[in-house]
Design a protein around this motif. Structure first.
Motif, PDB file in Angstrom:
ATOM      1  N   GLY A 104     139.639  -6.020 -36.137  1.00  9.53           N
ATOM      2  CA  GLY A 104     140.782  -6.925 -36.175  1.00  9.53           C
ATOM      3  C   GLY A 104     140.464  -8.164 -36.978  1.00  9.53           C
ATOM      4  N   PRO A 105     141.254  -9.212 -36.775  1.00  6.85           N
ATOM      5  CA  PRO A 105     141.005 -10.461 -37.491  1.00  6.85           C
ATOM      6  C   PRO A 105     139.607 -10.993 -37.167  1.00  6.85           C
ATOM      7  N   ASN A 106     139.146 -11.866 -38.020  1.00  5.41           N
ATOM      8  CA  ASN A 106     137.883 -12.550 -37.769  1.00  5.41           C
ATOM      9  C   ASN A 106     137.910 -13.177 -36.372  1.00  5.41           C
ATOM     10  N   HIS A 107     136.805 -13.096 -35.655  1.00  5.37           N
ATOM     11  CA  HIS A 107     136.769 -13.671 -34.305  1.00  5.37           C
ATOM     12  C   HIS A 107     136.976 -15.185 -34.279  1.00  5.37           C
ATOM     13  N   ALA A 108     136.576 -15.864 -35.348  1.00  2.93           N
ATOM     14  CA  ALA A 108     136.734 -17.323 -35.345  1.00  2.93           C
ATOM     15  C   ALA A 108     138.202 -17.647 -35.555  1.00  2.93           C
ATOM     16  N   ALA A 109     138.820 -18.205 -34.513  1.00  6.92           N
ATOM     17  CA  ALA A 109     140.265 -18.390 -34.541  1.00  6.92           C
ATOM     18  C   ALA A 109     140.713 -19.351 -35.633  1.00  6.92           C
TER      19      ALA A 109
END
Ligand code: GLU
Length: 514
Positions: free
Chosen positions: A74-79
């Motif tokens: 999914g998207p990068n973990h860093a929001a």
């Protein structure tokens, strides 16, 4: 023989904050993937350009992280930078970045004569009966006569939700589609599309809704409702801006959140928590929230209610998911939360409480930055806190200035513990204060022993000293354990507050002295 890995996904549309219903869907999809050592995908369904926003995406990622529901793809973990370095080979995981993939499949359907153009949009032909099986709702049969051709590409060139979700689930290898019941009716469209494209159907698991105790849908409108009622009760006619729109809000003509928040601020009102972020801000612990959410529509049997995520991962299964809607019981969640707080190790509790206080109640910063005193404060409140935020109210008397403690002669406890029988409590307090003054070195435990000795000598119940002392310190009888309370207060402020309390009631003392 190799078996196909289990792949689940959570596919929020970033049109607002992550709501508890979405969090429960994510939890079940996550737990199922973990149970089978499979993969859990987070996919952002942002094809509705007008309603989607990067802020909502960031909020959803942050809330998922806070809950501890980590995704494998999914998207990068860093929001703060979700679009960078997307995780996993089946990306991108933002639907808005997959338009050419959808176009390719839409063209394939057109070429096969299964879809056609209509007013600039593309429609898919629904001319066959559809049957599919849902793990919760069982076999569903929809006759062709009840189905209509539906749009798969809008005139603006964007795919509809139905088209995008089907292509993505198929290409990402999703084996189990776990989602809210509101999508059960869409599923006939989805399986028809899958069949037409020659993709395998996933297993469908639709989760019934989460409702308020009165049966209404849990939504952000609940906040407007509570705020509106409070504003009416308090006869509030303005919040200082947009008076006309505010009048319309009071008149139920709009549910604008800015008014709900302004009312809450002015009236010092707590609005009902709906979103995951609301629960975080109120001082809920992720473990307690997830435990409670897991019980909405599922149960592990044997009347077991409190458990951790490892237990959920082991025990979770579709066979114990019910069809009926669940009611959100705030009192029960609150009791789960206080149990979870009391079970935290002291270090974790003090870290979480410190973060909560500094973030939401900066007036506590000095106390948080005074480790020995803050450690005692934590000891005092960990056993009593239902939420982290509640501690800010309960413990406020410790951080206010001595002159801010309120003594109220009309208060029932004040009458009972200080004023009754010719101000018996006040006289005891004055006398005890002279002994407390002598106590050096001073500690809560020594002071507690002193109270004990003082009361034994006079054959009185310890409450006769402790209750007046509590009122002198806090204005109320609601304080933690007296030894801890005195430790946190310290000798000087304790004596000063006793003097102020005696002063505050000097008129009553004089009258009774005559
Ligand atoms: N994006 C959809 C929603 O937010 C989810 C669709 C699905 O899970 O299939 O409701």
């Amino acid at each position: 023989m190799t078996t196909k890995p289990i792949v689940t996904r959570f596919a929020p549309s970033p049109t607002g904050a992550l709501h508890v219903g979405g969090a429960r869907t994510a939890l079940f999809a996550w737990a199922y993937a973990r149970q089978h050592k499979g993969r859990f995908i987070l996919r952002i369904e942002d094809t509705d350009q007008k309603r989607s926003s990067p802020e909502s995406t960031k909020g959803i990622l942050r809330d998922m992280q806070w809950l501890g529901l980590r995704w494998d793809e999914g998207p990068n973990h860093a929001a703060d930078d979700p679009y960078a370095n997307q995780l996993g080979a089946n990306g991108p995981y933002f639907q808005s970045q997959r338009l050419d993939i959808y176009t390719k499949h839409i063209n394939q359907l057109i070429e096969a004569g299964l879809a056609y153009e209509d007013d600039g949009a593309i429609r898919f032909r629904m001319d066959k009966d559809v049957t599919f099986c849902d793990e919760v709702f069982g076999e569903m049969k929809i006759a062709a006569a009840d189905l209509e051709d539906f749009v798969i590409r809008k005139a603006d060139g964007f795919p509809t939700f139905h088209m995008a979700v089907v292509i993505d689930d198929a290409l990402m290898g999703v084996t189990h589609v776990i989602r809210g019941q509101e999508h059960l009716n869409n599923t006939s469209k989805h399986v028809a599309l899958l069949d037409a494209l020659g993709f395998e159907r996933p297993t469908y698991v639709h989760l019934s809704s989460i409702l308020n105790p009165d049966g209404s849908k849990m939504s952000k409108r609940d906040k407007a409702k509570v705020a509106r009622k409070a504003a009416k009760d308090a006869k509030l006619t303005s919040v200082g801006f947009d008076d006309d729109a505010f009048a319309a809000f009071l008149d139920k003509k709009n549910d604008e959140m800015k008014f709900a928040l302004a009312i809450a601020e002015q009236l010092n009102l707590d609005l009902p928590e709906i979103n995951v972020a609301d629960f975080r801000d109120s001082g809920y612990i992720p473990a307690a929230l997830l435990n409670y959410l897991a019980l909405l529509g599922w149960n592990p049997g044997d009347d077991i209610e409190q458990f951790d995520l490892d237990f959920l991962i082991q025990q979770f299964g579709f066979d114990r998911i019910g069809k009926s809607n669940s009611k959100f019981d705030r009192a029960k969640l609150l009791s789960f939360n206080s149990d979870a707080i009391s079970k935290l190790d002291t270090g974790t509790f003090s870290m979480l409480l410190g973060q909560q206080l500094v973030a939401h109640h900066p007036e506590y910063t000095d106390l948080v930055n005074d480790p020995p005193r803050f450690a005692m404060f934590c000891l005092a409140y960990q056993p009593r806190a239902h939420t982290l935020d509640e501690v800010a109210d309960m413990g406020r008397f410790f951080i206010i200035h001595n002159s801010e403690v309120q003594y109220n002669a009309d208060d029932k406890q004040v009458k009972k513990n200080l004023l009754k029988n010719n101000c018996e409590g006040l006289r005891t307090l004055a006398d005890f204060a002279t002994e407390l003054e002598q106590l050096t070195p001073f500690s809560g435990e020594d002071a507690h022993n002193l109270i004990k000795r003082y009361c034994e000598e006079r054959e009185m119940n310890m409450g006769k000293v402790a209750q007046p002392l509590r009122i002198a310190i806090s204005g109320t009888v609601v304080t933690p354990d007296i030894a801890l309370t005195l430790d946190i207060m310290g000798k000087k402020d304790t004596l000063l507050r006793i003097m102020r309390c005696l002063d505050a009631f000097s008129a009553q003392m004089e009258v009774t002295a005559e």
